[in-house]
Design a protein around this motif. Structure first.
Motif, short mmCIF file in Angstrom:
data_model
loop_
_atom_site.label_atom_id
_atom_site.label_comp_id
_atom_site.label_asym_id
_atom_site.label_seq_id
_atom_site.Cartn_x
_atom_site.Cartn_y
_atom_site.Cartn_z
N GLU A 51 7.43 7.77 0.58
CA GLU A 51 6.34 8.53 -0.01
C GLU A 51 5.95 9.74 0.84
OE1 GLU A 51 3.14 6.28 -2.11
OE2 GLU A 51 4.02 4.55 -1.07
N LYS A 77 0.82 -1.21 0.00
CA LYS A 77 0.00 0.00 0.00
C LYS A 77 0.85 1.26 0.00
CE LYS A 77 -4.00 -1.98 2.40
NZ LYS A 77 -4.88 -1.87 3.58
N GLU A 78 1.97 1.24 0.73
CA GLU A 78 2.77 2.45 0.82
C GLU A 78 4.19 2.15 1.28
OE1 GLU A 78 1.09 5.07 3.71
OE2 GLU A 78 1.35 3.67 5.36
N ASN A 102 -2.59 9.27 3.43
CA ASN A 102 -2.33 7.84 3.32
C ASN A 102 -3.29 7.14 2.37
OD1 ASN A 102 -0.22 7.99 5.04
ND2 ASN A 102 -1.42 7.49 6.86
#
Length: 511
Positions: A228, A223-224, A443
């Motif tokens: 980032e 997802k991340e 997020n």
């Protein structure tokens, strides 16, 4: 782009494999260390390392190296750094510490000293002191101390990279994804034959094999990443890396996972469906004692019970059965077995052609290759067969390196599952929250598809085998991960593919 120092962390025993991955990725100045590989590269390489490496646990960007012989030294050195460049106003940070030192015996203490130096600097410059928070930090810091040598780094990964994102369910002691990928890469298999895991547990080895066979980046499910949230994050560059599937390849063979425990089979099937590999992976409920000669060229990679966290009523009998099945029903192929106890390996009663030391958690294991052939060894060699290449002989010599590291391992926590296990984490707020007006650090942001005009942006659309997972964020929905062959498996009668193979509860995958 500017080139800078980077460090990729991994399990002890996988350093050489990780170094090879980094070299293939285009890293410069690759140097192997203990449970890590250092290298240099630019921002693009750092993004690719997180997204594409199979055997890295995390990727760190060092920002300071210094010597600290006391807590005061530690505090002073950390305070010298201009933290306003890394922690912007309104942002949060966390500190993780890994410590192997007679002076600094408590990683929690080190964490607090680093935290104190940072927040005191902000308080002196602004008059405000950050507050403690347990929320997801914007900036993750990592301090590593070996005796009096300290390295302070930005953690570009965030959550450990072994957490791919495809595992929906688990069995007892599931195999760590990074270790599973490392095992497969050590075999040299890249999809040239069928692949069999006869004790598949939650399906980690089959799924990692599918990623390797198709040359799909393991980060496709994530997802991340921590980078980032960095001030200099390049969204367009990362989207380009994420959506580039030019290196992916077709897989014309098949992957089979078997287990004797039906609960494990159902768990593995669920995880395979989540990964989108249902077309090229077949999971079945079978016992290895019923294994018969495969009709296609195959490689077996297996992780039987060790008698530690997971056992079986007749542990030595299980290994004896494994050796018997391989000897009589796997001729012309090779099998790789990861295990811990020498007495278990002895029961296999086959001579391994290579032994590679590797740690599974805190256990010093060996990954052994067995070449199965008809007739005598001298006849096999006379026919041009090679039992062990010069490169493999050199790899086996690495076994002696583990003896030198045993004192090092004794200093690790006996319950350590991976490099995360020695870390204590704390999260702190820095000043008031500030959204920066543009939602840059949201997020819930998704990758923007250049062809998607719906405003929110999505990652490149792919077609998964299982519609239930098409909307999962972080999954390349829409892409056919499977090959042209449909699952539907082979039978266990003569000429079929054998497998399954484990007494109830015998899966030893490590989380």
């Amino acid at each position: 782009m500017e080139e800078f120092e980077l460090i990729a962390k991994t399990f002890m025993g996988l350093e050489q494999v990780l170094a090879q991955e980094l070299t293939q990725l285009g890293a410069n100045n690759v140097q192997i260390g203990r449970r890590m590989v250092s290298f240099t590269g630019d921002k693009e390489l750092m993004y690719r390392a997180n997204f594409q490496l199979h055997t890295a646990i995390r990727v760190l960007k060092p920002i300071a190296h210094f010597k600290a012989k006391s807590a005061e030294d530690m505090y002073d050195e950390v305070k010298k750094i201009d933290w306003s460049k890394y922690i912007l106003k309104g942002k949060t940070f966390s500190v993780d510490s890994v410590v192997y030192s007679e002076e600094f015996k408590n990683s929690r203490f080190v964490t607090y000293k680093v935290k104190d130096a940072i927040v005191d600097q902000f308080r002196e410059l602004t008059g405000e002191r950050p507050n403690i928070s347990v929320s997801n930090p914007d900036i993750r810091l990592n301090i590593h101390i070996a005796e009096d040598k300290a390295t302070l780094s930005l953690d570009s990964s965030g959550e450990s990279l072994h957490r791919r994102g495809y595992r929906q369910e688990s069995v007892e002691a599931p195999l760590n994804e990074v270790l599973a990928a490392g095992m497969i890469l050590m075999t040299g298999w890249k999809g040239e034959t069928d692949f069999i895991d006869p004790m598949c547990g939650s399906g980690t080895l089959p799924i990692e094999a599918a990623l390797i066979a198709r040359n799909i980046s393991p980060g496709v499910f994530r997802k991340e990443y921590a980078f980032e949230k960095w001030p200099d994050f390049d969204q367009e560059l990362f989207d380009t890396i994420y959506n580039d599937d030019s290196a992916e390849r077709e897989f014309t063979h098949h992957i089979y996972g078997y287990d004797v425990d039906m609960k494990a089979v159902n768990t593995a099937r669920h995880n395979v469906a989540a990964s989108g590999f249902s077309r090229i992976i077949t999971i079945e409920n079978k016992d290895f004692k019923d294994f018969t000669q495969p009709s296609e060229k195959s490689v077996i990679v297996m992780n039987p019970p060790y008698g530690e966290r997971i056992s079986t009523p007749n542990l030595l009998g299980t290994y004896k059965m494994i050796g018997e099945r391989l000897k009589h029903e796997f001729k012309g192929n090779e099998a790789w077995i990861l295990s811990y106890r020498e007495e278990c390996f002895r029961e296999i009663a086959l001579k391994p052609s290579i032994k590679i030391p590797v740690y599974n958690g805190s256990l010093e294991c060996e990954f052994r290759r067995y070449q199965l052939f008809d007739g005598r060894l001298d006849e096999f060699r006379a026919g041009g067969g090679i039992v062990k290449t010069e490169e493999e002989k050199a790899e086996m010599a690495q076994k002696h390196r583990f003896k030198k590291n045993r004192e090092f391992k004794k200093r690790l926590d006996a319950t350590e599952e991976n490099e995360e296990g020695d870390i204590r984490s704390f999260t702190f707020h820095s000043f008031e929250h500030d959204t920066f007006g543009n939602g840059r650090f949201n997020n819930d942001r998704r990758r923007r598809d250049k062809n998607d005009n719906r405003g929110g942006g999505r990652r490149k659309s792919f077609d998964f085998d299982d519609d239930d997972f098409n909307d999962r964020r972080g999954f390349k929905s829409g892409k056919r991960y499977g090959g042209d062959r449909k699952p539907g498996g082979r039978k266990f009668d003569k000429g079929g593919k054998g497998g399954g193979f484990r007494k109830k509860g015998n899966y030893t995958d490590e989380d």
